[in-house]
Design a protein around this motif. Structure first.
Motif, PDB file in Angstrom:
ATOM      1  N   GLN A  73      -0.751  -0.151  11.220  1.00 57.06           N
ATOM      2  CA  GLN A  73      -0.051   1.039  10.731  1.00 57.06           C
ATOM      3  C   GLN A  73       0.233   1.040   9.237  1.00 57.06           C
ATOM      4  O   GLN A  73       1.056   1.818   8.758  1.00 57.06           O
ATOM      5  CB  GLN A  73       1.229   1.278  11.538  1.00 57.06           C
ATOM      6  CG  GLN A  73       0.934   1.473  13.004  1.00 57.06           C
ATOM      7  CD  GLN A  73       2.154   1.765  13.836  1.00 57.06           C
ATOM      8  OE1 GLN A  73       3.272   1.864  13.341  1.00 57.06           O
ATOM      9  NE2 GLN A  73       1.959   1.920  15.128  1.00 57.06           N
ATOM     10  N   ASP A  74      -0.460   0.177   8.481  1.00 53.90           N
ATOM     11  CA  ASP A  74      -0.384   0.201   7.019  1.00 53.90           C
ATOM     12  C   ASP A  74      -1.768   0.518   6.474  1.00 53.90           C
ATOM     13  O   ASP A  74      -2.752  -0.099   6.889  1.00 53.90           O
ATOM     14  CB  ASP A  74       0.061  -1.162   6.466  1.00 53.90           C
ATOM     15  CG  ASP A  74       1.532  -1.451   6.744  1.00 53.90           C
ATOM     16  OD1 ASP A  74       2.339  -0.508   6.678  1.00 53.90           O
ATOM     17  OD2 ASP A  74       1.855  -2.622   7.021  1.00 53.90           O
ATOM     18  N   MET A  75      -1.831   1.468   5.552  1.00 53.05           N
ATOM     19  CA  MET A  75      -3.118   1.808   4.946  1.00 53.05           C
ATOM     20  C   MET A  75      -3.745   0.535   4.374  1.00 53.05           C
ATOM     21  O   MET A  75      -3.035  -0.311   3.833  1.00 53.05           O
ATOM     22  CB  MET A  75      -2.938   2.843   3.837  1.00 53.05           C
ATOM     23  CG  MET A  75      -2.367   4.168   4.331  1.00 53.05           C
ATOM     24  SD  MET A  75      -3.308   4.935   5.652  1.00 53.05           S
ATOM     25  CE  MET A  75      -4.857   5.186   4.832  1.00 53.05           C
ATOM     26  N   CYS A  76      -5.063   0.430   4.508  1.00 54.31           N
ATOM     27  CA  CYS A  76      -5.723  -0.775   4.023  1.00 54.31           C
ATOM     28  C   CYS A  76      -7.101  -0.447   3.461  1.00 54.31           C
ATOM     29  O   CYS A  76      -7.596   0.663   3.615  1.00 54.31           O
ATOM     30  CB  CYS A  76      -5.851  -1.816   5.144  1.00 54.31           C
ATOM     31  SG  CYS A  76      -7.012  -1.351   6.443  1.00 54.31           S
ATOM     32  N   LYS A  77      -7.686  -1.430   2.836  1.00 57.17           N
ATOM     33  CA  LYS A  77      -9.050  -1.334   2.326  1.00 57.17           C
ATOM     34  C   LYS A  77      -9.966  -2.100   3.273  1.00 57.17           C
ATOM     35  O   LYS A  77      -9.517  -2.801   4.179  1.00 57.17           O
ATOM     36  CB  LYS A  77      -9.128  -1.892   0.920  1.00 57.17           C
ATOM     37  CG  LYS A  77      -8.301  -1.082  -0.053  1.00 57.17           C
ATOM     38  CD  LYS A  77      -8.534  -1.513  -1.464  1.00 57.17           C
ATOM     39  CE  LYS A  77      -7.601  -0.696  -2.333  1.00 57.17           C
ATOM     40  NZ  LYS A  77      -8.210  -0.139  -3.470  1.00 57.17           N
ATOM     41  N   ALA A  78     -11.260  -1.993   3.030  1.00 58.82           N
ATOM     42  CA  ALA A  78     -12.262  -2.606   3.900  1.00 58.82           C
ATOM     43  C   ALA A  78     -12.150  -4.122   3.968  1.00 58.82           C
ATOM     44  O   ALA A  78     -12.553  -4.732   4.954  1.00 58.82           O
ATOM     45  CB  ALA A  78     -13.666  -2.209   3.452  1.00 58.82           C
TER      46      ALA A  78
END
Length: 91
Positions: free
Chosen positions: A67-72
């Motif tokens: 539920q936290d925005m993330c990168k690849a």
């Protein structure tokens, strides 16, 4: 190829147009993908043409890890939740 070849069980959630293409809102699966980006590529390979297009690197797809925005490059662990969704615009 994943740096950590041990499989982990994760929950994957799909939203909006990606949910429609995948034909489900979520699934639990076992993966050897070490990162969210590797998981995205594994799903593209496993789910068929429509999914491959919906999750293509050229498509704007937002990703979240627990539920936290993330990168690849976000690292996956046992029991994680990953979400894929198109960018949202407000009005």
């Amino acid at each position: 190829m994943s740096q950590d070849a041990s499989a982990r069980t994760i929950t994957v959630r799909y939203f909006a147009s990606i949910r429609e293409v995948m034909g489900m809102g979520s699934e639990t699966l076992s993966t050897t993908a070490a990162t969210v980006g590797e998981l995205r590529e594994a799903l593209r390979a496993a789910k068929g043409d429509a999914a491959a297009q919906a999750l293509a690197p050229t498509k704007a797809v937002r990703m979240a890890l627990n539920q936290d925005m993330c990168k690849a490059d976000a690292v996956l662990k046992e029991g994680d939740e990953v979400a894929f969704f198109p960018p949202v615009t407000g009005g």
